[in-house]
Design an enzyme around this catalytic site. Structure first.
Site, mmCIF file in Angstrom:
data_model
loop_
_atom_site.group_PDB
_atom_site.id
_atom_site.type_symbol
_atom_site.label_atom_id
_atom_site.label_comp_id
_atom_site.label_asym_id
_atom_site.label_seq_id
_atom_site.Cartn_x
_atom_site.Cartn_y
_atom_site.Cartn_z
ATOM 1 N N GLY B 258 0.800 -1.216 0.000
ATOM 2 C CA GLY B 258 0.000 0.000 0.000
ATOM 3 C C GLY B 258 0.841 1.277 0.000
ATOM 4 O O GLY B 258 2.070 1.239 0.143
ATOM 5 N N HIS B 259 0.139 2.413 -0.087
ATOM 6 C CA HIS B 259 0.811 3.708 -0.148
ATOM 7 C C HIS B 259 1.525 4.014 1.163
ATOM 8 O O HIS B 259 1.072 3.634 2.235
ATOM 9 C CB HIS B 259 -0.194 4.814 -0.470
ATOM 10 C CG HIS B 259 -1.274 4.971 0.554
ATOM 11 N ND1 HIS B 259 -2.419 4.209 0.550
ATOM 12 C CD2 HIS B 259 -1.380 5.785 1.627
ATOM 13 C CE1 HIS B 259 -3.182 4.568 1.558
ATOM 14 N NE2 HIS B 259 -2.583 5.516 2.231
ATOM 15 N N ASN B 260 2.668 4.692 1.036
ATOM 16 C CA ASN B 260 3.448 5.182 2.182
ATOM 17 C C ASN B 260 4.152 4.076 2.960
ATOM 18 O O ASN B 260 4.818 4.352 3.959
ATOM 19 C CB ASN B 260 2.578 5.964 3.178
ATOM 20 C CG ASN B 260 2.064 7.271 2.636
ATOM 21 O OD1 ASN B 260 2.257 7.580 1.471
ATOM 22 N ND2 ASN B 260 1.399 8.040 3.474
#
Lengths: 363, 363, 363
Positions: B258-260
């Site tokens: 996922g993002h980050n």
């Protein structure tokens, strides 16, 4: 393509009754069927909704009292669900695409295409690939070097078939299905923590930071006849020998088959199932959606797993399994019932402890 | 490409014994090896099957009594599994594809390709992309605007690298691997049910129907050296800062990052693993197949999870975890044993209750 | 694109304070922000790290004491997380790609493109497809025969939209998203083991080896307005009727939606979720990452599932669910606590048994 009730019934080996020359344009669910559609009322509870639509003809079960539903014609099928297979094939308009070889496809001069093969726009077919007669290849498909695909295949858009894959007849691949990615096989210079944990089941002793060396995949993938792969699913090639999939196996979307896996005939592998490397699966096995199977285990013939079952060890032939970790389905269902009663059990034991520790108390 | 036993042993830092000039064409498992193949008998149980094949040479473990297997030559490796990394690399014929830039590739004039870069048919390379020397890009690959890829990358067919991604040297991506999709980040105008449930762990109070507003992803993805991505796996870009993957990490098929997310060095992320947004993972972590990790948690160095483990909270360094929810593997295995004894426990308590409630009964 | 603090605050409906003409180039996290960036300090704990960076302006919560952080300007937002949606949209530089129709795209003359539609290199758009005005289609996208896509869509690279799909306005699809694969629907000539197990929940009686006949998918997929699909996710088409997805639904990467599924409005379907065939889902439902939902079940409005929840039966509206099998989240958390105390319970019962079986013993 239109058919009469009689033509359909004959093709399905079912019985046509009433005005058997009624012409059918397409099929529909009972409540939304129009007068030129064949309503699918495969069970009595669906037949009740015929009154909500305008169907004059329906497909019903073998002993249905078809006239009681106000129909002028009907097809009576001994096993209507199975009749759906033939009926849906007759009525399928296909997903389109021109016949022939699209000029934008990049086909290596050393590739061999059988008679009546169609290749869609922007496909790539590499040297030595061999495509069986009658195969339909949609847009943007990749077929690698020396890959062999049997007769009458249907490859949807964006399918990728790796180098040296060998596939039997009547292969179907949904969009984005991917065969022949490299196996996931890495090793540390010295014995690593994972290897120690496999021995100790819980203790990794002191961990030493190591990097992973890659074991190249030298094997390919062998796939039998009548196999179907779902959208964006993955079948890896083997390390030394080939990954092998038997005849008649069907894989749903996003399923993952690791390197060296061997699967028998007529298995059903549902969506998002993962089978880890070197595992062997017998014939007529059904793995429910999101099932996971560990590496290097054996699953016998006719095994069935319920949704999300996680198989961590061998499963003998014929077992029906459920849960994480997988146990026999009836035992798992019993366990779920007991777990619901667990709060009560804790209370009962607390009461017993009070009773035993203070045996003289009367309230 | 053929090698003598001596050449192979020298390359692997292993010992060559017997007729070390024997020429090897390829490698095989012991039972199926032909006379010009090197049989892989990495353990005594595999060596037993040498008699079923025709191998005259084999790779064995360090102290193996190689002559007892009827071989004329052998390679003795101190850690045969690790030697497989080098051996498989030597024997890899590759997946083919021409060298050079295929004329059908759409390469923006502002893209920069290093020396000896090959680009397959129907690739798209956008403005400002920069591909390191010696990289091999297979068919139908997409490389977005201003993406940077280091030297000696190998991108298989259909790989997609989003705009502004930065990747180190020796990157490998299996077919369909996707980097730089937008993060999954949505917010309701007013506090929503999910936010309330996170606070209350179970109670969403009265739900109000709201639509989701999109938070755009402005970050990119940074990937270190020696990283490999599996087929159809996904690495999302960050919201504001970048998603970061360290050196030496290996991802299997259909993994989802996922993002980050920030991942350290030398991690092994197996097939179908999902790591939710903003989670941080240390070095040398191994996540078994189908592991799930919640968003915003921290996983320390050297953590190992068994297959299908679901990590819902932080995990300290060095832990070996299993189950849903994840607990220490030894505790989880103990729990599984107790659960198998649960039906008996319910019976025992029932018996105790009878005994206690009727203390006078003697049978 | 640059903005002043005042311009940003006005666009977000937030309050600008201090030197509201400060020009902002981009946004950053507080600790890494430079003097021309707007720092995002949406909560007090993030604001503390402003001192580590060089930001002169920040976005803060409504009552923040902005001057105490040494800022010269600030945006005060009543719900900063929601303000991020508008702010990130303003600051998004996009992923690039030229405007217009790339000459390498293969667009059938019978396809209809609205005004200002851009089509990237090597796309395929088939006969009868209809793309709404203002839509941006990136590289290597496939749009099938007679597919309809509404205005202002954004399709990232490698997206595949199957024949006859109908999609509303403002559709977004991440790389590799796939709509319109065939449903996974197979049937055996005679009643099969899976059908028997569904009746008996555990007993498949004697298994007979049968092959699978394919039920063709004749339905399509209908998708409402404002829907987003994640990378490499899959939405299958229906068997007879269409698979239906309502307005405002958002799907994360690698999610799988089976044939005939009906989903309401404003649902959030997280990564690697699988929804099996013919299941119906209400409005405002949130399915956490790796959730699985069985076929033919019903999930009511506002249901929320935690990560990896496995839903095996109907769920009434408003429920918050967790676990495998799914139960109410508060009950599941209580169960997890009890399971941690299970070893102790076994010991307590053993002690009680000793006490009861030897009532005369005093120690």
């Amino acid at each position: 393509m239109t058919y009469t009730i009689k033509q359909i019934a004959d093709a399905l080996g079912a019985e046509a009754v009433g005005d058997v020359n009624t012409v059918i344009q397409s099929i529909a669910e009972p409540a939304s069927a129009t007068a030129d559609q064949l309503a699918l009322a495969l069970k009595p509870e669906f037949a009740k909704t015929l009154a909500d639509g305008d169907a004059k003809a329906a497909m019903l079960w073998a002993e249905a009292d078809w006239q009681s539903y106000g129909l002028s014609a009907a097809i009576l099928a001994p096993r209507p669900r199975f009749a759906m297979a033939g009926l849906s094939a007759m009525m399928d308009p296909g997903t389109g695409g021109e016949v022939g070889i699209h000029p934008s496809a990049v086909i290596h001069p050393d590739a061999i295409l059988g008679e009546r093969v169609s290749v869609g726009p922007l496909c790539v077919i590499e040297a030595g690939a061999n495509i069986g007669a009658g195969s339909r290849i949609s847009a943007q498909v990749f077929i690698g070097r020396a890959a062999m695909i049997g007769e009458n295949a249907h490859l949807r858009e964006g399918v990728r078939i790796g180098a040296r894959t060998r596939i039997g007849a009547r292969f179907i691949a949904q969009p984005g299905a991917t065969v022949g990615g490299d196996g996931f096989s890495f090793v540390t210079p010295e014995q690593g923590a994972v290897e120690r944990v496999r021995d100790s089941l819980g203790d990794q002793d002191e961990a030493k930071a190591q990097s992973w060396a890659r074991i190249h995949s030298l094997g390919a993938v062998q796939i039998g006849d009548d196999v179907e792969l779902g959208a964006n699913c993955c079948v890896d090639r083997g390390n030394v020998r080939d990954t092998v999939i038997g005849n008649g196996c069907k894989f749903d979307n996003l399923a993952q088959i690791g390197h060296n896996v061997v699967i028998g005939n007529d298995c059903l592998i549902c969506a998002q199932v993962g089978v880890a490397g070197s595992t062997r699966i017998g014939n007529n096995v059904v793995l429910g959606g999101q099932t996971g199977v560990s590496d290097n285990v054996f699953i016998g013939d006719n095994v069935i797993t319920g949704g999300a079952t996680k198989v961590l060890s061998n499963v003998p032939a014929g077992r029906v399994m459920l849960g994480y970790p997988a146990v026999k389905m009836d035992k798992q269902i019993e366990l779920h019932k007991l777990l619901r009663r667990l709060p009560r059990l804790f209370k009962d034991v607390a009461t017993l402890q009070k009773g035993v520790s203070k045996p003289g108390d009367s309230d």
